[in-house]
Design a protein around this motif. Structure first.
Motif, PDB file in Angstrom:
ATOM      1  N   UNK A   1      -1.469  -6.501   4.037  1.00 30.59           N
ATOM      2  CA  UNK A   1      -1.023  -5.385   3.220  1.00 30.59           C
ATOM      3  C   UNK A   1      -1.220  -5.715   1.747  1.00 30.59           C
ATOM      4  N   UNK A   2      -1.227  -4.687   0.932  1.00 30.09           N
ATOM      5  CA  UNK A   2      -1.267  -4.859  -0.520  1.00 30.09           C
ATOM      6  C   UNK A   2       0.180  -5.089  -0.972  1.00 30.09           C
ATOM      7  N   UNK A   3       0.580  -6.348  -1.096  1.00 33.75           N
ATOM      8  CA  UNK A   3       1.974  -6.684  -1.357  1.00 33.75           C
ATOM      9  C   UNK A   3       2.315  -6.636  -2.839  1.00 33.75           C
ATOM     10  N   UNK A   4       3.580  -6.343  -3.124  1.00 34.45           N
ATOM     11  CA  UNK A   4       4.084  -6.283  -4.488  1.00 34.45           C
ATOM     12  C   UNK A   4       4.606  -7.653  -4.922  1.00 34.45           C
ATOM     13  N   UNK A   5       5.037  -7.750  -6.169  1.00 34.49           N
ATOM     14  CA  UNK A   5       5.587  -9.001  -6.675  1.00 34.49           C
ATOM     15  C   UNK A   5       6.807  -9.424  -5.862  1.00 34.49           C
TER      16      UNK A   5
END
Length: 240
Positions: free
Chosen positions: A83-87
């Motif tokens: 997935x395109x993970x956040x901070x």
């Protein structure tokens, strides 16, 4: 006699189709497992004691398990993807084929659903954002939660699920929305630390997916006994 012959002919045609369907699914799962293993095989592993997404109530009986979850399912991990993970977050998209609905929404049986699970591929800059990490070249890492390791593609699972709460202001929900997964096909996995059971190809029975569960439950012997009894009941009824 004619009716019997017609029925037998129909059965002859149905059985090969069913068998081909199962073989096709098995082949797809095997291919998906190979792709995922290749994706993570050479990544640096970062283990964490963070809690992650561990929502819900710890059910200690079958009655409680069914009551506190919208649905309880038995399924097969069909596929996993980055997935395109956040901070400061690390999640993985897990597609599960629902083999059986133990309780709840019966229409889920035979369908694929999405679970967004703790642990996943991110980068050092995102994972350690604002955490005073030692500076190093930004690179991909595979974050693994000690209390909730990701299952393997092909694993059998049992757990409680609930439709996602789209309005909650969490990194978990923001990640779901950023990856365009905020739809009716995506569910929360409730209480993955103590109410999520797994059975890999090497296992004879379902067991809690949390390697730390035995140690953590020592402080509450009564709860430990209840969850063991629940695990035994699940194996007795659904380990086939």
């Amino acid at each position: 006699m004619k009716k019997i012959l017609i029925a037998l002919m129909a059965l002859i045609f149905i059985l090969p189709l069913a068998a081909c369907g199962n073989t096709s699914e098995d082949a797809a799962i095997k291919e998906n497992a190979s792709k995922w293993n290749k994706t993570v095989s050479e990544l640096e592993v970062v283990k964490t004691d963070k809690i992650g997404n561990n929502r819900g109530y710890i059910a200690q009986t079958m009655k409680q398990l069914k009551k506190v979850n919208k649905s309880v399912i038995q399924g097969t991990v069909y596929d996993m993807s980055k997935m395109n993970n956040l901070d400061n977050g690390a999640y993985t998209k897990v597609i599960v084929y629902v083999d059986k609905v133990i309780s709840g929404k019966k229409s889920l049986q035979g369908k694929k659903i999405v679970l967004v699970m703790n642990g996943g591929i991110t980068t050092t800059n995102r994972w350690y954002k604002n955490q005073n990490q030692t500076r190093e070249a930004d690179h991909d890492i595979w974050v693994q939660y000690n209390e909730a390791p990701l299952p393997k593609v092909g694993s059998k699972i049992i757990g409680g699920i609930t439709p996602i709460g789209k309005t909650e202001p969490t990194v978990y929900m923001k990640t779901i929305k950023k990856n365009n997964l905020a739809n009716t096909n995506t569910y929360d996995l409730d209480m993955p630390a103590f109410n999520f059971w797994i059975k890999d190809s090497k296992d004879k029975q379902y067991h809690l997916n949390n390697p730390k569960a035995t140690k953590e439950l020592k402080v509450n012997p009564e709860m430990a006994k209840s969850i063991k009894n629940l695990t035994d009941e699940l194996n007795q009824k659904y380990n086939n």
